[in-house]
Design an enzyme around this catalytic site. Structure first.
Site, PDB file in Angstrom:
ATOM      1  CD  GLU A 264       0.726  -0.155   3.108  1.00 34.40           C
ATOM      2  OE1 GLU A 264       1.555   0.488   3.772  1.00 34.40           O
ATOM      3  OE2 GLU A 264       0.817  -1.384   2.922  1.00 34.40           O
ATOM      4  CG  ASP A 265       4.627   0.705   1.420  1.00 34.86           C
ATOM      5  OD1 ASP A 265       4.650   0.211   0.275  1.00 34.86           O
ATOM      6  OD2 ASP A 265       5.022   0.092   2.421  1.00 34.86           O
ATOM      7  CG  ASN A 266       5.580   1.200  -4.762  1.00 35.15           C
ATOM      8  OD1 ASN A 266       5.023   0.930  -5.812  1.00 35.15           O
ATOM      9  ND2 ASN A 266       6.775   1.766  -4.713  1.00 35.15           N
ATOM     10  CG  LEU A 441       2.056  -5.480   4.691  1.00 26.97           C
ATOM     11  CD1 LEU A 441       0.632  -5.316   4.187  1.00 26.97           C
ATOM     12  CD2 LEU A 441       2.618  -6.801   4.255  1.00 26.97           C
TER      13      LEU A 441
END
Length: 445
Positions: A264-266, A441
């Site tokens: 989700e960060d990317n 994650l």
């Protein structure tokens, strides 16, 4: 191979070889310039009313290595206007006593513990963050993983980078996200931990910094990210430019929209880049990623997982990856130089690795603030060599598959990095021991 193709391939190989060296040297030079001097931000001593408020969101699960010190580093930020939201999914979580102890130790810090998750997708980190996200008092959010510790001046310098100068440069895109290059800190000298340290602190950091210096596309690892909630509420992970105002969106926006992604960060970073047309920036701080008890199988498992995730997000870049690694690249360079200039392959390979190690250790020194300590030099260099030799075998194993496992749960990676729960297979790889503690994650791009 037709004789007439050999000089063409040799020239292509030499251009590729020189190009990759140029990228590596750019990463090394940028690391020297950016990280060897970290001035104190004026925001650290500014009046509270004159600085933007920041909500620090830290998702917790279990007893991460060095958890007390990791969390304490956000209680001691030199910034006059922030709140700290610590979230856990379960009221029996072992991280809660440590969080409460720190709240008692620092009563002047505006800190809240938020218990309970809101399930918006398959990503457990997003589910854990949802209540903190909704309750955050400020627009600027700093999402930082529980296995990360930061310098006390990190927040002030990061807000400086996010807000930018009072008079923006004409034609320069707005900064929508500030992130920090991960720097591994080993607390237990196991082979997997040392290999992870050697990877993150040399080749990964070098390429990560170089790609962000060129700003050709989004490249963000989500250990420590600063962005605005008002921006996040406008994006949905489609990576397509946002619709004009007053147009009905076909997908939900905001943090819940990213619960369907494993990385989700990317995806948030990519959405800010492509959907809003904004860009990112690296501050002069590092996210000190505390690596605990990691076995060799843990390291391999981790690399396989993120190669498979990236394959469905950026296929072309993933397929090119083996040709950027030192071993394969040394072969390309040696073959090209031998054909074009009759330089003995052993000589070019020897010079290649001597210079490669020198550059990697210089990157390490820039990020750490000091050269590699002599007491860990032999372990580090052994791990460095193992990382370089394992890179191609791990890639070849990982590229042929879409199933990944995280904390004992099996997922199938779908198009664009979305994931779906799946039944675990019975292959030998699924029997590799999984990490026992919470591993946030992230995307190792």
């Amino acid at each position: 191979m037709p004789v007439e193709l050999r000089p063409v391939l040799a020239c292509i190989g030499l251009v590729w070889y020189v190009g990759l060296w140029a990228i590596g040297l750019l990463g090394c030079a940028t690391a020297r310039k950016r990280y060897r001097l970290r001035p104190r931000s004026p925001l650290a001593v500014a009046p509270r009313s004159s600085v933007p408020g920041v909500s620090i969101l830290r998702p917790l699960k279990g007893l991460d290595t060095n958890l007390y010190e990791n969390l304490e580093s956000t209680f001691t930020q030199e910034y006059p206007n922030y709140e700290l939201l610590l979230s856990v999914a379960d009221e029996r979580d072992q991280a809660l006593p440590i969080a409460r102890e720190l709240m008692t130790k620092y009563p002047n810090v505006d800190c809240k513990i938020i218990i309970g998750e809101e399930v918006v997708g398959v990503n457990p980190k997003v589910n854990n963050l949802m209540r903190s996200y909704r309750q955050a008092a400020h627009d600027i959010l700093w999402v930082i993983d529980s296995n990360v510790t930061v310098h006390s001046g990190t927040l002030a310098r990061s807000v400086d980078a996010l807000v930018g100068p009072p008079t923006p440069t004409p034609g320069r895109r707005r900064i929508a996200l500030v992130h920090h290059v991960p720097f591994a800190v080993v607390t237990e000298s196991r082979i997997g931990s040392r290999i992870e340290e050697a990877f993150l602190n040399t080749n990964h950091a070098k390429m990560y910094i170089a790609i962000n210096a060129t700003a050709v596309d989004s490249c963000v690892m989500g250990k420590s990210n600063l962005y605005r909630r008002s921006d996040l509420e406008r994006i949905n992970g489609s990576l397509k430019p946002i619709l004009p105002p007053n147009t009905t969106a076909t997908q939900p926006c905001g943090l819940p929209a990213f619960g369907r992604f494993l990385a989700e960060d990317n995806m948030i970073a990519g959405a800010l880049w492509h959907e809003l047309g904004d860009r990112h920036d690296l501050s002069c701080d590092v996210a000190r990623n505390v690596v605990g008890n990691m076995s060799l199988s843990d390291y391999i498992y981790r690399r396989v997982r993120w190669i498979r995730v990236r394959k469905h997000m950026v296929l072309a870049a993933t397929l090119v990856e083996p040709f950027t690694e030192s071993v394969v690249l040394s072969m390309i360079g040696a073959a090209s130089l031998y054909y074009l200039f009759t330089i003995p392959p052993w000589a070019s390979v020897l010079v290649h690795f001597v210079l490669w190690i020198f550059v990697d250790l210089d990157v390490y020194a820039s990020l750490a603030g000091h050269p590699l300590p002599s007491d860990v030099r032999s372990e580090f260099m052994t791990a460095w060599a193992a990382r370089e030799l394992l890179a191609l075998p791990i890639f070849l194993f990982a590229i042929f598959g879409s199933e990944v496992s995280w904390r004992g749960r099996a997922y199938t990676v779908l198009r664009n990095g979305e994931v779906a729960r799946s039944e675990p297979s019975h292959s030998w790889f699924r029997r590799i021991r999984q990490p026992k503690t919470y591993e946030p994650l992230d995307a190792d791009l």
